[in-house]
Design an enzyme around this catalytic site. Sequence first.
Site, PDB file in Angstrom:
ATOM      1  N   CYS A 154     -11.008 -28.955 -46.988  1.00 27.29           N
ATOM      2  CA  CYS A 154     -11.962 -29.266 -45.916  1.00 27.29           C
ATOM      3  C   CYS A 154     -11.282 -29.007 -44.589  1.00 27.29           C
ATOM      4  O   CYS A 154     -10.234 -29.592 -44.298  1.00 27.29           O
ATOM      5  CB  CYS A 154     -12.439 -30.714 -46.007  1.00 27.29           C
ATOM      6  SG  CYS A 154     -13.607 -31.150 -44.699  1.00 27.29           S
ATOM      7  N   ASN A 297     -14.784 -50.878 -28.143  1.00 22.75           N
ATOM      8  CA  ASN A 297     -14.223 -49.584 -27.744  1.00 22.75           C
ATOM      9  C   ASN A 297     -14.199 -49.412 -26.232  1.00 22.75           C
ATOM     10  O   ASN A 297     -13.209 -48.941 -25.664  1.00 22.75           O
ATOM     11  CB  ASN A 297     -15.039 -48.459 -28.398  1.00 22.75           C
ATOM     12  CG  ASN A 297     -14.446 -47.081 -28.188  1.00 22.75           C
ATOM     13  OD1 ASN A 297     -13.251 -46.874 -28.353  1.00 22.75           O
ATOM     14  ND2 ASN A 297     -15.285 -46.126 -27.821  1.00 22.75           N
ATOM     15  N   CYS A 388     -26.100 -40.888 -28.903  1.00 29.50           N
ATOM     16  CA  CYS A 388     -25.869 -39.953 -30.010  1.00 29.50           C
ATOM     17  C   CYS A 388     -27.179 -39.306 -30.439  1.00 29.50           C
ATOM     18  O   CYS A 388     -27.256 -38.719 -31.523  1.00 29.50           O
ATOM     19  CB  CYS A 388     -25.196 -40.655 -31.191  1.00 29.50           C
ATOM     20  SG  CYS A 388     -26.085 -42.076 -31.828  1.00 29.50           S
TER      21      CYS A 388
END
Length: 435
Positions: A154, A297, A388
């Site tokens: 990957c 965050n 998003c």
Amino acid sequence: MPTGIIESLDHEGRGVTLVDGKTVFVEGALPGERVEYAVYRRQPSYEQARTLRVLAPSPSRVTPRCPHFGVCGGCSMQHFDPEAQVAAKQRLLEDNLRHLGGLRAEQLYAPIYGQPWAYRYRARLSVRFVAKKGGVLIGFRERQGRYVTDMQQCEVLPQHLSAMLLPLRELIGGLSIRDRLPQIEVAIGEHVTALVLRVLEPPDAGDEGLLRNFADKHGVVFYLQPKGPATAYRFHPQAGPPLSYLLPDFAVEHFFSPTEFTQVNPSVNRVLVRRAMNLLQPQAGERVGDMFCGLGNFTLAIARSGASVLGVEGSPELVARAAENAAANGLGQLAEYRVADLFAATAETVAAFGRLDKMLIDPPRDGALELVKALAADGPRRIVYISCSPPSLARDAAILVAQKGYRLRGAGVVNMFPNTSHVESIALFERAAAH
């Protein structure tokens, strides 16, 4: 077979062409290309198709780096030059703001992006025992259907994890519970690579020995998850550093469990947090709201500026983790947290948060519709919105501008997921009277 000239990309990275008044979404086609395609789904207002032949290729078309591209559902845009991907995502953001929100940002921010390969530090890999394919398969789901890709490498996973895929297949194939282990969740921190095995039955003594040997040989930590995400526990090795990620610009270290949400791309996340703080400009003496704060965050970066910050999140587990992180970083006096369902926000529940000079909003894909509708006339004078989903950002932006008296000062994309169609973005709103 029909042909068409591709005009743009849609939110799933498919080429878009108009044929006899009907929109056709063509997988594998890029803007500006003329392609021959085959339709596999017809609806009254649109059709879905696959590219059969590229008759006039785009100069931005490149050879996919991964041999599994086209089958694996993990990536959808490896055939598109990485810089052109970013430009296409910026256009998609602008188009959504204009067409869905009736808005044009006063400033377009420079895109945030990083390395297009080996960036993915979080992943959920499916596991299937398939006898006719020679044993266990581990990988992302195939793009079409529910099968697991026969992944042997990957390119978007870090190299050490990509190299571990085949040994992992061999390991799982040797377990007694090989057909009772449907998923491996990957979480890579600063010092630890954690692999969470979703186990529908507990491993026996022989299985446990194999897992310990593998962990020791490959330098990983196995967690076992018998039920929901909260049941995951550290199996082996028991001792060692915990999972964490750093925000060096703010001297912050965030600790997390492997099933808790953290950003997939830590290097781009560092730049995103820096951009968000530059736009928000939190100052000592201000009180700032961090909505949908997760494990903090952005919260701790705000607190590090000297402002007091209220983090609000719907998950009690994440709020507890956020409070632990604030204390661990010496910011417990400036960071306060509350559990609240922001999808059910009302004017009354938002007023209960108290005065907020500024606000950062970082919602899931559904956006922050009820929260922005609930903001009062004397609400925060500056809002930084991390999104998003361009459509939900455009919808919420229209409310902030048309109903709440804000101006859309700027917006730009954040390429958190290179080689996919996923579009992250950041926008700044200020009250129209602000100077």
